[in-house]
Design an enzyme around this catalytic site. Structure first.
Site, PDB file in Angstrom:
ATOM      1  CG  HIS A 257      17.825 -24.896   5.675  1.00  0.00           C
ATOM      2  ND1 HIS A 257      17.785 -24.682   4.315  1.00  0.00           N
ATOM      3  CD2 HIS A 257      17.160 -26.060   5.887  1.00  0.00           C
ATOM      4  CE1 HIS A 257      17.127 -25.677   3.735  1.00  0.00           C
ATOM      5  NE2 HIS A 257      16.742 -26.532   4.671  1.00  0.00           N
TER       6      HIS A 257
ATOM      7  NE  ARG B   3      23.015 -15.934  -7.735  1.00  0.00           N
ATOM      8  CZ  ARG B   3      22.963 -15.909  -9.061  1.00  0.00           C
ATOM      9  NH1 ARG B   3      23.726 -16.711  -9.777  1.00  0.00           N
ATOM     10  NH2 ARG B   3      22.139 -15.091  -9.670  1.00  0.00           N
TER      11      ARG B   3
ATOM     12  CB  SER C 225      11.466 -11.308   6.697  1.00  0.00           C
ATOM     13  OG  SER C 225      11.731 -12.684   6.691  1.00  0.00           O
ATOM     14  CG  ASN C 226      15.557 -14.702   8.494  1.00  0.00           C
ATOM     15  OD1 ASN C 226      15.434 -15.049   9.663  1.00  0.00           O
ATOM     16  ND2 ASN C 226      14.970 -15.335   7.485  1.00  0.00           N
TER      17      ASN C 226
HETATM   18  C1  GRF Z   1      14.163 -17.968   4.863  1.00  0.00           C
HETATM   19  O1  GRF Z   1      13.144 -18.910   4.962  1.00  0.00           O
HETATM   20  C2  GRF Z   1      15.501 -18.602   5.130  1.00  0.00           C
HETATM   21  O2  GRF Z   1      15.437 -19.644   6.044  1.00  0.00           O
HETATM   22  C3  GRF Z   1      15.876 -19.157   3.777  1.00  0.00           C
HETATM   23  O3  GRF Z   1      15.422 -18.194   2.867  1.00  0.00           O
HETATM   24  C4  GRF Z   1      14.334 -17.480   3.434  1.00  0.00           C
HETATM   25  C5  GRF Z   1      14.711 -16.021   3.387  1.00  0.00           C
HETATM   26  O4  GRF Z   1      13.669 -15.192   3.831  1.00  0.00           O
HETATM   27  N1  GRF Z   1      17.291 -19.425   3.710  1.00  0.00           N
HETATM   28  P1  GRF Z   1      13.944 -13.654   4.074  1.00  0.00           P
HETATM   29  O5  GRF Z   1      14.524 -13.098   2.767  1.00  0.00           O
HETATM   30  O6  GRF Z   1      14.884 -13.510   5.211  1.00  0.00           O
HETATM   31  O7  GRF Z   1      12.604 -13.066   4.353  1.00  0.00           O
END
Ligand code: GRF
Length: 221
Positions: free
Chosen positions: A117, A99, A19-20
């Protein structure tokens, strides 16, 4: 074209839903991001993040870690580096990459790897950060975009956003409220990096006004 500025090229590493990554892709599609995702790399063939890139014609490759251990082996990191270099990547974004990054990637992309994070670091590093925040009982949670160094979730902080913890929250509702801010913060921070040079003073990151990149104490680029 001679005067065309080089749009910052991102290599996104993702293991999961992505999602990011999607937030970055959408921001780019909508002209809100002065950077483009050049390649997506994953350690998992079933990562939905891969499809998000492929749907837009962005190369998305799986590099098998050949281990269940969190830490990548140096020879595997070399493969990640080659793929990122071939794609002409300037910055590496860890967007839910499960990882641990080691010396090979860090040396090839010094201070050019960032991570998102889901906590206000240095509180609650590691796994299940929203759960840790709930269990600890903090009233303010949030997310952090930081530079990646050899210690997990301990690199210099680039940006943070806070969200309230509500009495009715469980892990899922809190994580969802944080995630909304993650998407916004990651896009804003990458966009800012594409337009400003950052400077390090000890652990602190100071944002400059001029060209993109980072000024290091040794004067290198
Ligand atoms: C997010 O909460 C990010 O902060 C953490 O892992 C999650 C990844 O979510 N490092 P997505 O795959 O981007 O939806």
């Amino acid at each position: 074209m001679e005067n065309e500025t080089h749009a910052l090229r991102l290599g996104v590493l993702a293991s999961g839903r992505g999602s990011n990554l999607e937030a970055l892709l959408e921001a780019h599609d909508q002209g809100r991001l002065a950077a483009q995702v050049a390649i997506v790399l994953s350690d998992r063939p079933d990562a939905p993040a891969l499809d998000r890139a492929r749907r837009r014609g962005i190369p998305a490759l799986v590099i098998d870690p050949e281990t269940t251990r969190a830490r990548l082996k140096p020879e595997i990191e070399e493969r990640y580096v080659s793929a990122l270099r071939e794609a002409g990547v300037d910055w590496v974004v860890l967007a839910g990459f499960f990882r641990i990054i080691g010396a090979v990637l860090l040396e090839n992309f010094p201070d050019q790897i960032l991570n998102i994070h889901p906590s206000l670091l240095p509180s609650f590093p590691g796994l299940h950060a929203p759960r840790q925040a709930l269990e600890y009982g903090v009233r303010i949670a949030g997310c952090t975009v930081h530079l990646v160094n050899a210690e997990i979730d301990q690199g210099s902080i680039l940006a943070q956003a806070a969200v309230p913890v509500l009495d009715r929250d469980d892990e899922e509702t809190l994580a969802a409220r944080i995630l909304e801010q993650e998407h916004r913060l990651l896009v804003e921070t990458v966009d800012r990096l594409a337009q400003a040079r950052i400077r390090r003073e000890g652990r602190r990151v100071l944002w400059g006004e001029t060209s993109p990149g980072i000024t290091r104490p040794n004067g290198g680029d």
